[in-house]
Design a protein around this motif. Sequence first.
Motif, PDB file in Angstrom:
ATOM      1  N   THR A 132      34.666  39.810  39.048  1.00 47.64           N
ATOM      2  CA  THR A 132      35.230  38.653  39.730  1.00 47.64           C
ATOM      3  C   THR A 132      34.848  38.659  41.197  1.00 47.64           C
ATOM      4  O   THR A 132      34.469  37.634  41.761  1.00 47.64           O
ATOM      5  CB  THR A 132      36.762  38.638  39.582  1.00 47.64           C
ATOM      6  OG1 THR A 132      37.082  38.681  38.196  1.00 47.64           O
ATOM      7  CG2 THR A 132      37.353  37.396  40.202  1.00 47.64           C
ATOM      8  N   GLY A 133      34.954  39.840  41.837  1.00 45.70           N
ATOM      9  CA  GLY A 133      34.551  39.947  43.237  1.00 45.70           C
ATOM     10  C   GLY A 133      33.091  39.594  43.423  1.00 45.70           C
ATOM     11  O   GLY A 133      32.725  38.885  44.366  1.00 45.70           O
ATOM     12  N   ALA A 134      32.254  40.074  42.508  1.00 42.83           N
ATOM     13  CA  ALA A 134      30.828  39.748  42.588  1.00 42.83           C
ATOM     14  C   ALA A 134      30.599  38.261  42.390  1.00 42.83           C
ATOM     15  O   ALA A 134      29.734  37.657  43.045  1.00 42.83           O
ATOM     16  CB  ALA A 134      30.056  40.554  41.532  1.00 42.83           C
ATOM     17  N   ALA A 135      31.384  37.660  41.510  1.00 38.92           N
ATOM     18  CA  ALA A 135      31.236  36.224  41.267  1.00 38.92           C
ATOM     19  C   ALA A 135      31.589  35.422  42.517  1.00 38.92           C
ATOM     20  O   ALA A 135      30.919  34.437  42.858  1.00 38.92           O
ATOM     21  CB  ALA A 135      32.128  35.800  40.099  1.00 38.92           C
ATOM     22  N   VAL A 136      32.645  35.836  43.229  1.00 32.21           N
ATOM     23  CA  VAL A 136      33.017  35.147  44.470  1.00 32.21           C
ATOM     24  C   VAL A 136      31.930  35.311  45.520  1.00 32.21           C
ATOM     25  O   VAL A 136      31.578  34.356  46.235  1.00 32.21           O
ATOM     26  CB  VAL A 136      34.368  35.669  44.985  1.00 32.21           C
ATOM     27  CG1 VAL A 136      34.675  35.086  46.360  1.00 32.21           C
ATOM     28  CG2 VAL A 136      35.479  35.308  44.001  1.00 32.21           C
TER      29      VAL A 136
END
Length: 569
Positions: A431-435
Amino acid sequence: MGADRDVEAAVSAVEVLREEVEHTSLPLEVPGRAAAEAARRGLLAQLDDYVLPRLRSLDAPLLGVVGGSTGAGKSTLVNSVVGEQVSRPGVLRPTTTSPVLVHHPQDRHWFEGERILPGLARVTGVDTGEEAPGTVRLVASTALPAGLALLDAPDIDSVVSANRELATQLLAAADLWLFVTTAARYADAVPWGLLRTAAERGTAVAIVLDRVAPDAVEEIRPHLAAMLRDQGLPTAPVFTVPETPLEEDGRLPAPAFARLRAWLEALAGDARARDIVVSQTLRGAVASLTGRTEELVAASREQEESRQALEDAVTDAFGSALRRVGDGMTDGTLLRGEVLARWQEFVGTGEFFRQVESTIGRWRDRIAAAVRGTPPPADSLGEALHTGVAALLVANLESADADATRTWRRLPGGAAVLAEVPARGVRAPETGAAVERLVRDWQGEVLELVRSEGQSRRTNARVAAYGVNAIGLLLMLVAFAQTGGLVGAEIGIAGGTSLLAQRVLEAIFGDQAVRDMAAKARTLLLAHAEELYAAERARFLEALAAHAAPADQAERLAATATTLRTVSV
């Protein structure tokens, strides 16, 4: 001919009902679900075990199910009526664990197939005493007249739950209930609960009052008759079997049950009498289908209402979060703290903010010089904006996730579904990478927007003078530089930030183009945020979809109930 058409119409309507009931699902763990699911299974069982088989074969033998409480003497009574040991009595409880169906040899074909009780396998031969769950033992006997069969059922109050459930199922498959109780237990609650159900459904019932002391008959019979009247069974015949020693073969002396046997033989020998009993029970069973289906309709609608409430909770949580992201892009929130500090490094000291109105041209030159001569502050400003946007997205995503989780825990059915939501929280690496990717992609789109607007030779030269990256940063600042969320000195700083950045951009692109570009930059970011939030929201909705009944289930059941009201047999 008219009666035949009525039966055909009834068969057709009940077959449709059977399909609907079979495919009805109540997946959400809402209050009352267990009872509704038990009622659904009971309805399906009676349709398969009795209503459809009887409608399709009205001339089949009358089936009397002998049921009652533990130790009432059901098996002894059946063995005595038949004249041989066909069902195993004993002192150990429960004794009858597998039902025994006794029939005349000529009637074998009615019972050896799956016409009735299709869920029970047929076994024949000598009873070895071994348990055979899921079976019904067929015993042919000439002691019973053709046209009548007796089924010895497990105890209705057995300590084994499977036996209790089977006993209830078998009673629902009967044309006639032969309810066996004793002088000591005839007022027990469990039997009367089932007798009340029989009365509500119009089932033909006969009561066998077993093991009655001769001097107690005159006292017990009137009381039992009064109880039967109170429960809607005023015409149910009552047969008394006195307390008497058993014969050497373990059976009752013939005089003890002579009246019961004579009644059964008369019933078997009189086709019209059999038809009356069958018609009474069948009509009652068919008439009960509408009300039982409507209960299932109510349970289905409760499921849909609960599912909708859970879906709305998730939609509201993530919708509110997305609106907060939109607000955060236009209320100055993103120009707080680190972004303001990096902006000052980018354009110079705080003196700029006091002189910006009168010296816009000179400070525009300083921006160009700063960009050309000291790129690190520009990079720092870009990173600060990146971090701020990412934090805005993640914070509201976490909030939406927490709000949805908290609401589901308190809504009916939500906790069980929540346990199956994939554990992919916003702090997870993916999720962090997606943001991070989202913000980088958006910043790239802003730069591409600058390049696209700077296509003319004159504009392109001005963009080149500052650099695409610097112009892109100014555009991001303008896109975020409303001051509704700032207070005190921050208002003046942000206002100055907005004014300088906007004036520089207007000098390059024109005022309308700048407004359009800023609006488009916000729209692009919000679209990315919506896609991100939709993916997170889908975790909840996909889990909910696995617990959702068909959307039109209640309406189909309701339509079937309406059709059943027109059925007559």
